[in-house]
Design an enzyme around this catalytic site. Structure first.
Site, mmCIF file in Angstrom:
data_model
loop_
_atom_site.group_PDB
_atom_site.id
_atom_site.type_symbol
_atom_site.label_atom_id
_atom_site.label_comp_id
_atom_site.label_asym_id
_atom_site.label_seq_id
_atom_site.Cartn_x
_atom_site.Cartn_y
_atom_site.Cartn_z
ATOM 1 N N ARG A 160 47.993 64.788 47.685
ATOM 2 C CA ARG A 160 48.618 63.592 47.117
ATOM 3 C C ARG A 160 49.456 62.867 48.172
ATOM 4 O O ARG A 160 50.460 62.226 47.844
ATOM 5 C CB ARG A 160 49.467 63.948 45.907
ATOM 6 C CG ARG A 160 50.536 64.993 46.155
ATOM 7 C CD ARG A 160 51.488 64.981 44.995
ATOM 8 N NE ARG A 160 52.412 66.106 45.061
ATOM 9 C CZ ARG A 160 53.418 66.250 44.226
ATOM 10 N NH1 ARG A 160 53.624 65.351 43.282
ATOM 11 N NH2 ARG A 160 54.218 67.278 44.315
ATOM 12 N N LYS A 187 53.774 59.831 50.002
ATOM 13 C CA LYS A 187 53.556 60.989 49.118
ATOM 14 C C LYS A 187 53.468 60.478 47.676
ATOM 15 O O LYS A 187 54.346 59.741 47.232
ATOM 16 C CB LYS A 187 54.716 61.973 49.289
ATOM 17 C CG LYS A 187 54.600 63.244 48.469
ATOM 18 C CD LYS A 187 55.665 64.253 48.907
ATOM 19 C CE LYS A 187 55.652 65.484 48.031
ATOM 20 N NZ LYS A 187 56.689 66.446 48.420
ATOM 21 N N ASP A 210 46.081 64.889 40.284
ATOM 22 C CA ASP A 210 45.898 63.443 40.090
ATOM 23 C C ASP A 210 46.334 62.620 41.309
ATOM 24 O O ASP A 210 46.279 61.399 41.295
ATOM 25 C CB ASP A 210 46.662 62.980 38.836
ATOM 26 C CG ASP A 210 48.160 63.253 38.946
ATOM 27 O OD1 ASP A 210 48.609 63.774 39.994
ATOM 28 O OD2 ASP A 210 48.890 62.932 37.978
ATOM 29 N N GLY A 211 46.816 63.307 42.355
ATOM 30 C CA GLY A 211 47.224 62.586 43.573
ATOM 31 C C GLY A 211 48.537 61.844 43.432
ATOM 32 O O GLY A 211 48.953 61.122 44.337
ATOM 33 N N ARG A 238 57.774 59.538 53.515
ATOM 34 C CA ARG A 238 58.391 60.693 54.174
ATOM 35 C C ARG A 238 58.267 60.542 55.687
ATOM 36 O O ARG A 238 57.216 60.175 56.194
ATOM 37 C CB ARG A 238 57.696 61.964 53.695
ATOM 38 C CG ARG A 238 58.202 63.224 54.354
ATOM 39 C CD ARG A 238 57.916 64.449 53.522
ATOM 40 N NE ARG A 238 56.507 64.822 53.503
ATOM 41 C CZ ARG A 238 56.044 65.878 52.838
ATOM 42 N NH1 ARG A 238 56.866 66.630 52.127
ATOM 43 N NH2 ARG A 238 54.770 66.169 52.850
ATOM 44 N N ARG A 253 51.705 72.427 59.985
ATOM 45 C CA ARG A 253 52.268 73.579 59.257
ATOM 46 C C ARG A 253 51.662 74.872 59.790
ATOM 47 O O ARG A 253 50.611 74.835 60.438
ATOM 48 C CB ARG A 253 51.888 73.446 57.766
ATOM 49 C CG ARG A 253 52.244 72.096 57.176
ATOM 50 C CD ARG A 253 51.208 71.658 56.113
ATOM 51 N NE ARG A 253 51.426 70.265 55.716
ATOM 52 C CZ ARG A 253 52.184 69.872 54.711
ATOM 53 N NH1 ARG A 253 52.758 70.775 53.960
ATOM 54 N NH2 ARG A 253 52.359 68.597 54.436
ATOM 55 N N ASP A 277 51.909 76.924 53.912
ATOM 56 C CA ASP A 277 51.602 75.490 54.035
ATOM 57 C C ASP A 277 52.877 74.656 53.935
ATOM 58 O O ASP A 277 52.848 73.448 54.205
ATOM 59 C CB ASP A 277 50.602 75.047 52.961
ATOM 60 C CG ASP A 277 51.015 75.468 51.567
ATOM 61 O OD1 ASP A 277 51.140 76.690 51.338
ATOM 62 O OD2 ASP A 277 51.237 74.596 50.715
ATOM 63 N N ASP A 326 58.792 69.817 52.196
ATOM 64 C CA ASP A 326 58.272 69.985 50.836
ATOM 65 C C ASP A 326 59.348 70.422 49.848
ATOM 66 O O ASP A 326 59.477 71.591 49.506
ATOM 67 C CB ASP A 326 57.066 70.929 50.811
ATOM 68 C CG ASP A 326 55.779 70.126 50.968
ATOM 69 O OD1 ASP A 326 55.880 68.900 51.188
ATOM 70 O OD2 ASP A 326 54.693 70.693 50.845
HETATM 71 P P1 AMP Z 1 53.056 72.106 47.135
HETATM 72 O O1 AMP Z 1 53.255 73.291 46.253
HETATM 73 O O2 AMP Z 1 53.763 70.881 46.670
HETATM 74 O O3 AMP Z 1 53.304 72.384 48.564
HETATM 75 O O4 AMP Z 1 51.508 71.707 46.996
HETATM 76 C C1 AMP Z 1 50.455 72.589 47.248
HETATM 77 C C2 AMP Z 1 49.156 71.852 47.352
HETATM 78 O O5 AMP Z 1 48.850 71.190 46.127
HETATM 79 C C3 AMP Z 1 49.114 70.784 48.421
HETATM 80 O O6 AMP Z 1 47.842 70.811 49.017
HETATM 81 C C4 AMP Z 1 49.331 69.503 47.647
HETATM 82 O O7 AMP Z 1 48.769 68.393 48.293
HETATM 83 C C5 AMP Z 1 48.613 69.810 46.342
HETATM 84 N N1 AMP Z 1 49.138 69.037 45.198
HETATM 85 C C6 AMP Z 1 50.339 69.185 44.587
HETATM 86 N N2 AMP Z 1 50.473 68.290 43.579
HETATM 87 C C7 AMP Z 1 49.320 67.566 43.545
HETATM 88 C C8 AMP Z 1 48.835 66.484 42.724
HETATM 89 N N3 AMP Z 1 49.557 65.975 41.736
HETATM 90 N N4 AMP Z 1 47.608 66.002 43.016
HETATM 91 C C9 AMP Z 1 46.855 66.506 43.997
HETATM 92 N N5 AMP Z 1 47.258 67.508 44.795
HETATM 93 C C10 AMP Z 1 48.467 68.044 44.582
HETATM 94 MG MG MG Z 2 53.250 71.590 50.246
#
Ligand code: AMP
Ligand code: MG
Length: 482
Positions: A88, A108, A120-121, A171, A178, A247, A257
């Site tokens: 996203r 973001k 949903d991005g 951001r 990472r 990550d 993050d």
């Molecule tokens: P995070 O836990 O925020 O570090 O996210 C882990 C992974 O999930 C990353 O690859 C993010 O890009 C993906 N991600 C989190 N929320 C969404 C979302 N709403 N739509 C698409 N990808 C997401």
């Molecule tokens: Mg992340």
């Protein structure tokens, strides 16, 4: 839009990213713009009106010179390996400031990418405002962090625990490389690509290591040291990241993050806020262990470059990883001595420190306010500091820093430079976000931002922002992916 882009990531192997534009939003409105940060980046936006800024920072209008991509990466999430990537987020490009520093400019919440999986991005206004306020607060606390340039509301609802207003955050980061990016390259690409990517990373973040005898090993050591310093800094202010997956571990050593992160109130080393962290993997006092775990994953990814012979490579990596604990303890102890205004080293300090922490834990004392109480005896925000057990500890501590009636000036200065008066307390952040989300009213939010921009201002204390929450905060929960 006056960015100076120089997009080097696109010159890397094509398997490391996908070319993709942000998805347009309905009705972009500028909720926040960080003028001070824009100035630091050398961006002159005086000619631009709010709508133009909203168009740029929602992704509706592409900034000249940007070459949008989503970056591929992988990662261990709560210990399990997954192929991930910017699901996203979209990197607009790398901006070069007039003094030659390079920053990633990333949107973001900017729509679906090839790495979105079932997501949903998008992102909620509330969670992007939350990242904005906490990342800026970390910056003012003097802790390496990504920063927030803008929040634009999208005029679209997204669906989480119901319909919620959406937003896009801009951001700013030293880079978005990472530990998980290295894992991705190691697992899904050739050794040549791993070599190219490692050289790129070293050139970008630690150019002095290019001439090291073994650059990959030197990178491992440096990234480990940066993580140690970062986590000690987090522990200094009671910060709990909440989702220290590989990550979410930046090679540049920045906090990155801001999902389920939160600041501890009452001192309890086992504190966890994240709703999905049932086993306390990312609890306050487990953060150093997890940092070492994450750096060990980086070591695994780098093995083929450390030595052609795997056994030798493992041996060399181990020799570095084995120094983590000792180094961490040393830097943590130095930090705690500073918090207590101690300027020299004595063996018994460890006992003095641990007995204060034990007292806080046992008596449910607030972590931040206890350290304020030491250098400001008439602070008296809580009755707890009149307890006999605390007074006994205080007497020992005063002896240690040679305090008579007054605390020595050097100790005072030291303590007040590293013990914050203001942290973004969960209940004040929540109150500000609630008002912003429900009524679109950012008054409280901006007030909070202002307070948090001077976290060490002992001349201007404001008990409203210093008070611990009324009830014990055990029920406070934070969430991922909001
Ligand atoms: P995070 O836990 O925020 O570090 O996210 C882990 C992974 O999930 C990353 O690859 C993010 O890009 C993906 N991600 C989190 N929320 C969404 C979302 N709403 N739509 C698409 N990808 C997401
Ligand atoms: Mg992340």
């Amino acid at each position: 839009m006056p960015f100076q882009f120089d997009n080097t990531y696109l010159k890397l192997d094509k398997g490391l990213f996908s070319i993709i534009n942000p998805t347009e939003v309905n009705d972009p409105n500028l909720a926040l713009f960080n003028t001070a940060l824009a100035n630091q980046l050398g961006l002159d936006i005086t000619e631009l009106d709010e709508q133009t800024l909203a168009d740029y920072f929602s992704g509706n209008k592409l900034i000249d010179g940007s070459q949008p991509i989503a970056q591929a990466y992988a990662g261990h999430q709560f210990g399990h390996f997954n192929k991930l990537g910017d699901g996203r987020a979209i990197l607009l490009g790398e901006h070069i400031t007039s003094d030659g520093n390079r920053f990633d400019i990333q949107l973001k919440g900017s729509g679906i990418t090839p790495y979105s999986r079932r997501g949903d991005g998008r992102a909620t206004l509330s969670s992007m405002l939350r990242e904005y306020v906490i990342s800026e607060s970390m910056f003012f606390l003097g802790i390496p962090t990504t920063r927030s340039l803008a929040v634009v509301s999208t005029g679209e609802n997204i669906y989480r625990e119901g319909a919620l207003p959406g937003a896009v955050l801009t951001r700013i980061a030293a880079s978005h490389i990472r530990v998980g990016t290295f894992q991705y390259v190691r697992n899904f690409h050739s050794k040549e690509v791993l070599q190219e990517f490692t050289s790129y990373t070293i050139q970008r973040h630690y150019p002095e290591l290019l001439s090291a005898e073994n650059p990959a090993l030197a990178l491992l050591k440096t990234v480990m040291n940066e993580q140690i310093k970062l986590i000690v800094n987090w522990m200094r202010v009671g910060f709990i990241h909440g989702v220290m997956n590989t990550d979410n571990t930046s090679i540049a050593g920045e906090t990155i993050d801001y999902g389920p992160c939160a600041f501890m109130n009452v001192y309890n080393p086992k504190t966890v806020f994240s709703s999905i962290d049932q086993d306390g993997r990312y609890a306050f006092d487990n953060q150093p262990n997890i940092a070492l775990w994450n750096i060990t994953r980086l070591a695994e990814a780098l093995l083929p470059l450390i030595d052609n012979n795997t056994d030798n490579a493992i041996e060399k990596a181990k020799n570095i990883l084995e120094t983590f604990q000792l180094q961490f303890n040393e830097i943590w102890l130095a930090m705690m001595r500073k918090k207590l205004g101690i300027t020299d080293i004595q063996e018994e300090d460890e006992l003095l420190i641990s007995s204060l922490l034990d007292w806080m834990h046992l008596n449910k004392a607030d972590y931040t306010n206890t350290f304020i109480q030491l250098s400001v005896p008439d602070f008296s925000i809580s009755e707890i500091y009149t307890q006999k057990t605390f007074i006994t500890w205080l007497t020992n501590w005063k002896k240690r820093i040679n305090a008579g009636k007054e605390i020595p000036e050097t100790a005072l200065e030291l303590m007040q430079s590293c013990n914050p008066v203001y942290i973004p307390r969960n209940h004040t952040v929540e109150a500000a976000l609630k008002l912003a989300q429900k009524k679109g009213d950012l008054t409280l939010f901006n007030q909070l931002l202002k307070i948090l921009s001077k976290p060490y201002d002992y001349q201007d204390m404001n008990h409203f922002y210093q008070a611990a929450p009324q009830q014990d905060e055990e029920c406070y929960k934070t969430y991922c992916g909001t």
